[in-house]
Design an enzyme around this catalytic site. Structure first.
Site, PDB file in Angstrom:
ATOM      1  N   TYR A 131      39.894 -21.226  64.577  1.00  0.00           N
ATOM      2  CA  TYR A 131      40.551 -19.922  64.794  1.00  0.00           C
ATOM      3  C   TYR A 131      42.024 -20.007  64.403  1.00  0.00           C
ATOM      4  O   TYR A 131      42.564 -19.132  63.719  1.00  0.00           O
ATOM      5  CB  TYR A 131      40.419 -19.565  66.274  1.00  0.00           C
ATOM      6  N   HIS A 174      37.980 -14.773  77.771  1.00  0.00           N
ATOM      7  CA  HIS A 174      39.250 -15.428  78.116  1.00  0.00           C
ATOM      8  C   HIS A 174      39.292 -15.586  79.629  1.00  0.00           C
ATOM      9  O   HIS A 174      38.535 -14.951  80.359  1.00  0.00           O
ATOM     10  CB  HIS A 174      40.421 -14.583  77.617  1.00  0.00           C
TER      11      HIS A 174
HETATM   12  O1  GFB Z   1      41.724 -17.794  78.075  1.00  0.00           O
HETATM   13  P1  GFB Z   1      41.304 -19.195  77.918  1.00  0.00           P
HETATM   14  O2  GFB Z   1      39.842 -19.506  77.899  1.00  0.00           O
HETATM   15  O3  GFB Z   1      41.839 -19.788  76.561  1.00  0.00           O
HETATM   16  O4  GFB Z   1      42.028 -20.051  79.081  1.00  0.00           O
HETATM   17  P2  GFB Z   1      43.128 -20.631  76.178  1.00  0.00           P
HETATM   18  C1  GFB Z   1      41.553 -21.295  79.306  1.00  0.00           C
HETATM   19  C2  GFB Z   1      42.222 -21.921  80.525  1.00  0.00           C
HETATM   20  O5  GFB Z   1      41.722 -21.268  81.714  1.00  0.00           O
HETATM   21  C3  GFB Z   1      41.797 -23.369  80.580  1.00  0.00           C
HETATM   22  C4  GFB Z   1      40.936 -22.218  82.458  1.00  0.00           C
HETATM   23  O6  GFB Z   1      42.794 -24.117  81.209  1.00  0.00           O
HETATM   24  C5  GFB Z   1      40.547 -23.291  81.438  1.00  0.00           C
HETATM   25  O7  GFB Z   1      40.285 -24.527  82.120  1.00  0.00           O
HETATM   26  N1  GFB Z   1      39.762 -21.569  83.041  1.00  0.00           N
HETATM   27  C6  GFB Z   1      39.397 -21.669  84.330  1.00  0.00           C
HETATM   28  C7  GFB Z   1      38.867 -20.811  82.387  1.00  0.00           C
HETATM   29  N2  GFB Z   1      38.253 -20.998  84.550  1.00  0.00           N
HETATM   30  C8  GFB Z   1      37.898 -20.448  83.344  1.00  0.00           C
HETATM   31  C9  GFB Z   1      36.815 -19.636  82.943  1.00  0.00           C
HETATM   32  O8  GFB Z   1      35.914 -19.290  83.730  1.00  0.00           O
HETATM   33  N3  GFB Z   1      36.797 -19.239  81.643  1.00  0.00           N
HETATM   34  C10 GFB Z   1      37.785 -19.608  80.752  1.00  0.00           C
HETATM   35  N4  GFB Z   1      37.701 -19.160  79.488  1.00  0.00           N
HETATM   36  N5  GFB Z   1      38.827 -20.407  81.097  1.00  0.00           N
HETATM   37  C11 GFB Z   1      42.677 -19.408  73.961  1.00  0.00           C
HETATM   38  C12 GFB Z   1      42.382 -19.741  72.525  1.00  0.00           C
HETATM   39  O9  GFB Z   1      43.065 -20.594  74.593  1.00  0.00           O
HETATM   40  O10 GFB Z   1      43.766 -18.514  74.067  1.00  0.00           O
HETATM   41  C13 GFB Z   1      42.023 -18.478  71.797  1.00  0.00           C
HETATM   42  O11 GFB Z   1      41.323 -20.687  72.466  1.00  0.00           O
HETATM   43  C14 GFB Z   1      43.007 -17.374  72.066  1.00  0.00           C
HETATM   44  O12 GFB Z   1      41.968 -18.777  70.412  1.00  0.00           O
HETATM   45  C15 GFB Z   1      43.393 -17.259  73.522  1.00  0.00           C
HETATM   46  O13 GFB Z   1      44.145 -17.557  71.303  1.00  0.00           O
HETATM   47  C16 GFB Z   1      44.548 -16.298  73.725  1.00  0.00           C
HETATM   48  O14 GFB Z   1      44.365 -19.948  76.622  1.00  0.00           O
HETATM   49  O15 GFB Z   1      42.938 -22.042  76.575  1.00  0.00           O
END
Ligand code: GFB
Length: 307
Positions: A131, A174
């Protein structure tokens, strides 16, 4: 003459937030209206609509889980979507195009706070390299088109955006969207609320309506070649935010942190200096208020939500 503004990704988190504003002379394209990975269709559609301005929000996105699973399709589809959209806009004579990158595409070892000038100075975090490279190319394409054809194509860099009509998928969403959905189900089924990772990770959460206000400001006032970061600069830990979600949703059960799940980048603090230079008075919605609005939207619309 009324300028036509075309919004791509109109069924997404930011696109639908723009749609709620009912802008005059706006055309909203959803994925169902146009598959931006199909160049001929994209070119034809832009030639037919003849937009003066484009806000390009369409992307194949997901949280850390989705990015770990789909680096190839995220690279391919986002690269195609972006190359086609910017080329079709150029051919259609679009006067101004705003597209979105995100702070997760910065080098993993960049100095903090992340600054616009460091966008390409190193490898992105492994959790979302597909990405990240696709999105970085949008900055390259915008600069190259400005140089060769004087296209006024600008890029804004968002952080972790959340809000109504997000993708609330438990696996691919997210973090805030996924946690709201999980908390809703844990409360309903009287089960634990499972949180991925250690909870130590920090994120800059920005409410979608704030991103829309900044996007419209940039569409009318920002004309620089280099990107501009849209951030409040305020970091919140996953641990703190999950307790805030539980409190706002009245969840009294157990919150468990699942260390077998990824933390992704530990933090990605970004520099708000450039934005503050332009908009020193801009007020970001607090995470508490933004969460309140997002949770209210979720509870009202469940189960017809994107998941
Ligand atoms: O929004 P997220 O998945 O993406 O956040 P990133 C991830 C963080 O939240 C990690 C914690 O530290 C996960 O361990 N987390 C805790 C969780 N519980 C959950 C859950 O149930 N689901 C998810 N998804 N996370 C993304 C990029 O990174 O940021 C994308 O990969 C995009 O490309 C996005 O740019 C804005 O912030 O890690």
């Amino acid at each position: 003459m009324n300028k036509i503004t075309l919004v791509t990704g109109a069924d997404g988190l930011v696109g639908s937030a723009i749609k709620r504003l009912n802008l005059p002379n706006a055309v909203y394209l959803t994925h169902a209206d146009l598959d931006l990975t199909d160049f001929e269709e994209t070119k034809k559609t832009f030639a037919k609509i003849k937009p003066n301005r484009v806000i390009h929000t369409a992307a194949v996105v997901g949280g850390v889980g989705a990015n770990l699973k789909h680096p190839g399709s995220y690279f391919r589809d986002n690269l195609l979507i972006n190359i086609h959209t910017l080329e079709a806009a150029r051919l259609a004579g679009v006067e101004k195009l705003l597209s979105f990158i995100s702070t997760c595409v910065f080098p993993n070892n960049a100095s903090y706070p992340l600054n616009e000038k460091d966008l390409h100075n190193g490898l992105p975090h492994d959790s979302n390299f597909g990405y990240a490279y696709a999105k970085r190319m949008m900055d390259v394409q915008s600069r190259a088109y400005r140089k060769e054809w004087a296209c006024n194509f600008i890029t804004a860099i968002g952080t972790n955006v959340y809000g109504p009509n997000d993708n609330f998928s438990l696996e691919n969403g997210h973090v805030l969207a996924a946690l709201i959905h999980k908390c809703f189900l844990a409360k309903e089924n009287n089960t634990d609320l499972s949180v991925w990772g250690s909870g130590q990770a920090l994120r800059e959460f920005v409410f979608s309506d704030d991103i829309v206000k900044l996007a419209l400001w940039a569409l009318n006032n920002y004309n620089e070649e280099s990107p501009i970061i849209f951030t409040s600069g305020i970091e919140t830990s996953i641990k703190d935010v999950v307790h805030l979600v539980a409190k706002k949703m009245g969840f009294l059960g157990k919150i468990v942190f699942d260390a077998t799940k990824p933390d992704g980048q530990l933090r990605k603090p970004s520099d708000s200096a450039k934005l503050q230079k332009y908009l020193p008075e801009f007020k970001f919605t607090s995470v508490a208020d933004g969460l309140e609005q997002t949770i209210a939207w979720f509870v009202k619309n469940y189960p017809s939500i994107r998941k």
